[in-house]
Design a protein around this motif. Structure first.
Motif, PDB file in Angstrom:
ATOM      1  N   GLY A  99      35.682  52.907   6.166  1.00  0.00           N
ATOM      2  CA  GLY A  99      34.420  52.865   5.449  1.00  0.00           C
ATOM      3  C   GLY A  99      33.199  52.917   6.333  1.00  0.00           C
ATOM      4  O   GLY A  99      32.100  53.202   5.858  1.00  0.00           O
ATOM      5  N   ASN A 100      33.346  52.646   7.638  1.00  0.00           N
ATOM      6  CA  ASN A 100      32.191  52.602   8.533  1.00  0.00           C
ATOM      7  C   ASN A 100      32.345  53.527   9.735  1.00  0.00           C
ATOM      8  O   ASN A 100      31.594  54.488   9.893  1.00  0.00           O
ATOM      9  N   ARG A 101      33.333  53.243  10.561  1.00  0.00           N
ATOM     10  CA  ARG A 101      33.370  53.901  11.877  1.00  0.00           C
ATOM     11  C   ARG A 101      33.630  55.397  11.797  1.00  0.00           C
ATOM     12  O   ARG A 101      33.064  56.178  12.572  1.00  0.00           O
ATOM     13  N   LEU A 102      34.483  55.830  10.857  1.00  0.00           N
ATOM     14  CA  LEU A 102      34.761  57.262  10.746  1.00  0.00           C
ATOM     15  C   LEU A 102      33.554  58.039  10.233  1.00  0.00           C
ATOM     16  O   LEU A 102      33.506  59.265  10.346  1.00  0.00           O
ATOM     17  N   TRP A 103      32.585  57.326   9.670  1.00  0.00           N
ATOM     18  CA  TRP A 103      31.409  57.982   9.099  1.00  0.00           C
ATOM     19  C   TRP A 103      30.135  57.630   9.859  1.00  0.00           C
ATOM     20  O   TRP A 103      29.026  57.777   9.342  1.00  0.00           O
ATOM     21  N   VAL A 104      30.298  57.223  11.108  1.00  0.00           N
ATOM     22  CA  VAL A 104      29.128  56.810  11.874  1.00  0.00           C
ATOM     23  C   VAL A 104      28.148  57.969  12.062  1.00  0.00           C
ATOM     24  O   VAL A 104      26.935  57.771  12.134  1.00  0.00           O
ATOM     25  N   HIS A 105      28.663  59.213  12.105  1.00  0.00           N
ATOM     26  CA  HIS A 105      27.778  60.371  12.264  1.00  0.00           C
ATOM     27  C   HIS A 105      26.818  60.511  11.085  1.00  0.00           C
ATOM     28  O   HIS A 105      25.672  60.955  11.251  1.00  0.00           O
TER      29      HIS A 105
END
Length: 617
Positions: A99-105
């Protein structure tokens, strides 16, 4: 070439800005949100860094300090390995990763678009840098060395936990690495947790506790928990650690091994926990020395740089310096995850954009004074608006008054210049006091910081006088080295004997209040001190304060501790500083040239309620 580095979504989030290789700004998110070691995406820190640019400047690239896909790979492997006993780690980390790190971009794009007024961001380069590369870059590029061996050590990045590399010119290469779950950082954190301190927050407390104990569990650790090779590489016996499959670090197997129950936070600290702290500290020191010897052989370098959370173990750093394995050592002041933001920005600067690196004769960290600053006009406006009573003094009067207050054993909060980057207060956001008082350590701990009584305080010493007080042959501007107090200053009349305390009835205050030297407030139980050498080039203001105290007292040392209380981040703004000043037993607050006396302030309505929350028994 403007590069923004970001660390976040683990712990101690931060942002850093580098322009053509110059470190322009670096700051932790916690200083703005007032949440200690805040792991949130560092929006406030990013906005501060962007504020250091002019309106027409653009960000050429934004760099995140960790590779989320490799972290996901490690997490999935771990879940499969411990299956079906993986429900707790899935519940704990699933949202954090997916929910967070994979979408940091996406978070980065959104915040950059906001800077451009809601339209399309001018920055179209979003890069990632592997975690330990970020650490290595944070250590090498700001160092004063043209070339150096590099050691990084922490809990875990994506897979790596320990690396040995080399830096030459503007290039970094990792030569060897150890991978999860074999981690010196996780071993140390397991003992931090077992001794009742918070993981990723309390490791420095464990280090401070270690000198009160004896390493009686050292061999048990070496025989059961870790297999250490001659080159410093090691393997953990994961049968004894719960972090592989659980949300805690240790379980009943750990308790059974040592015959001790895990200490509940705030419970009495008895001798077994002191001995456990001493034992894992010795293991840590042994491994670091072996790694350094191996790194020297592997790289052939005469210089060493270090980063990662373990590099904040200033006791081990002092031993490393004393062993003279390398001619010179430089350690990143923000060695933990916050420093990864700076390392990511610097790595992109030199490796992706091929900027020329020109090492400084000192270092390019600028004393680590890289955060917000406040003018006298701002401070006066704040004080006048709130109707707080203050005095304004020009420099030629101010430093003498502060020196006299120190001589009178008054405790003083200092806010001046840019805020420090990293966990150490270095005179920009510090509480200072007279080191000659033998009751000052316990007073500061219990009445000012509201923290555990055993924790030591650091001396800030005039650089030109450091060798008169301490067995140290190098500068230590970032408070990252521990060294012995000079024998001539020590008073060892039985004060070092801790074995007269029974395991279940240790009177910590009685031990602490034994006078051990002529500067007792900064002399730890083992006659050591965590030293900050202060020079006029890095911090003229703080240097002049110590110089004024020296003129009155003859002592070129002051107590220096961070301007905060237990559980809170170091203060950032004048507002933060005034609240901390009024909620504690500090006597004086100095913000740039504005001086406030506690006795002149009106009653503070929040004080009693706040003390009830934070004050220790």
């Amino acid at each position: 070439m403007n590069i923004l580095g970001i660390s976040g979504l683990y712990h101690d989030s931060a942002a850093a800005l580098c322009c053509d290789g110059e470190i322009v700004a670096a700051v932790q998110e916690e200083r703005f949100t007032r949440k200690k070691a805040d792991a949130a995406f560092p929006e406030n820190a990013i906005q501060y860094c962007l504020s250091r640019l002019s309106g027409d400047d653009i960000i050429d690239a934004v760099v995140y300090y960790d590779n989320p896909m490799l972290t996901l790979d490690r997490w999935l492997h771990n879940c499969i390995q411990v299956s079906p006993d993986n429900s707790k780690i899935i519940r704990k980390s699933f949202y954090e990763i997916f929910g967070n790190r994979l979408w940091v971009h996406e978070k980065i794009k959104n915040i950059m678009m906001e800077r451009e007024g809601g339209g399309k961001s001018k920055c179209d380069k979003i890069l990632i840098c592997e975690h330990h590369i970020s650490h290595a870059a944070s250590a090498f590029y700001p160092s004063p060395f043209e070339d150096a061996a590099i050691i990084t050590m922490d809990g875990v990045g994506e897979w790596a936990t320990t690396t040995i590399g080399v830096g030459i010119g503007n290039k970094i290469e990792i030569l060897e690495q150890l991978n999860y779950p074999d981690s010196l950082g996780l071993l140390y954190s397991a003992f931090t947790y077992f001794c009742g301190f918070k993981v990723n927050f309390g490791e420095y407390k464990l280090m401070g506790l270690a000198p009160y104990g004896n390493p009686v569990y050292y061999q048990k650790i070496m025989d059961n928990l870790i297999d250490v090779k001659a080159d410093g590489s090691f393997r953990l016996n994961t049968d004894y650690f719960a972090f592989i499959h659980d949300t805690v670090m240790t379980d009943e197997k750990f308790e059974k091994l040592f015959g001790v129950k895990r200490r509940i936070p705030e419970d009495l600290i008895t001798r077994p926990y002191m001995d456990l702290a001493a034992s894992v500290q010795k293991v840590t020191e042994d491994i670091i020395i072996k790694l350094a010897i191996h790194a020297k052989k592997l790289t052939g370098m005469k210089n060493l740089v270090m980063a990662g959370g373990i590099a904040l173990n200033c006791v081990a750093n002092g031993i490393l310096v004393k062993n003279k394995i390398f001619d010179n050592i430089w350690i990143q002041p923000a060695a933990g995850d916050a420093g990864g933001a700076l390392g990511a920005a610097l790595y992109a600067t030199y490796n992706c954009f091929s900027c020329e690196r020109k090492p400084s004769a000192y270092d390019s960290q600028k004393g680590s004074y890289l955060g917000p600053e406040f003018t006298n006009d701002y401070i006066k406006h704040f004080l006048q608006e709130k109707r707080y009573k203050y005095h304004f003094y020009p420099d030629e009067e101010l430093f003498g008054i502060i020196g006299q207050c120190l001589f009178e054993n008054k405790v003083i909060g200092i806010l001046n210049g840019r805020m420090e980057f990293g966990p150490r207060a270095l005179g920009g956001r510090s509480i200072i006091a007279n080191p000659v008082s033998d009751k000052m350590q316990s007073k500061l701990n219990l009445k000012i910081k509201f923290r555990e009584s055993f924790r030591p305080f650091a001396p800030a010493v005039l650089q030109e006088r450091a060798q008169e007080y301490f067995d140290i042959t190098t500068e230590s501007p970032y408070m990252l080295l521990v060294a012995p107090v000079k024998d001539a200053l020590c008073e060892k009349n039985g004060a070092e004997n801790l074995d007269d305390q029974s395991s279940e009835n240790v009177d910590m205050l009685e031990i602490i209040n034994r006078k051990r030297s002529k500067i007792p407030a900064v002399t730890h139980v083992d006659y050591s001190a965590r030293i900050q050498t202060v020079d006029k080039r890095r911090n003229r203001y703080f240097y002049n304060i110590i110089k004024a105290f020296e003129k009155i007292s003859g002592c070129g040392v002051v107590v220096n501790t961070s301007f905060n209380v237990r559980g809170e981040p170091i203060v950032c703004t004048p507002e933060d500083a005034y609240l901390c000043f009024m909620r504690t037993d500090m006597d004086v607050l100095v913000m740039e040239n504005c001086l406030l006396l506690k006795e002149e302030q009106d009653d503070f309505e929040e004080e009693q309620e706040w003390r009830a929350i934070y004050e220790l028994d």
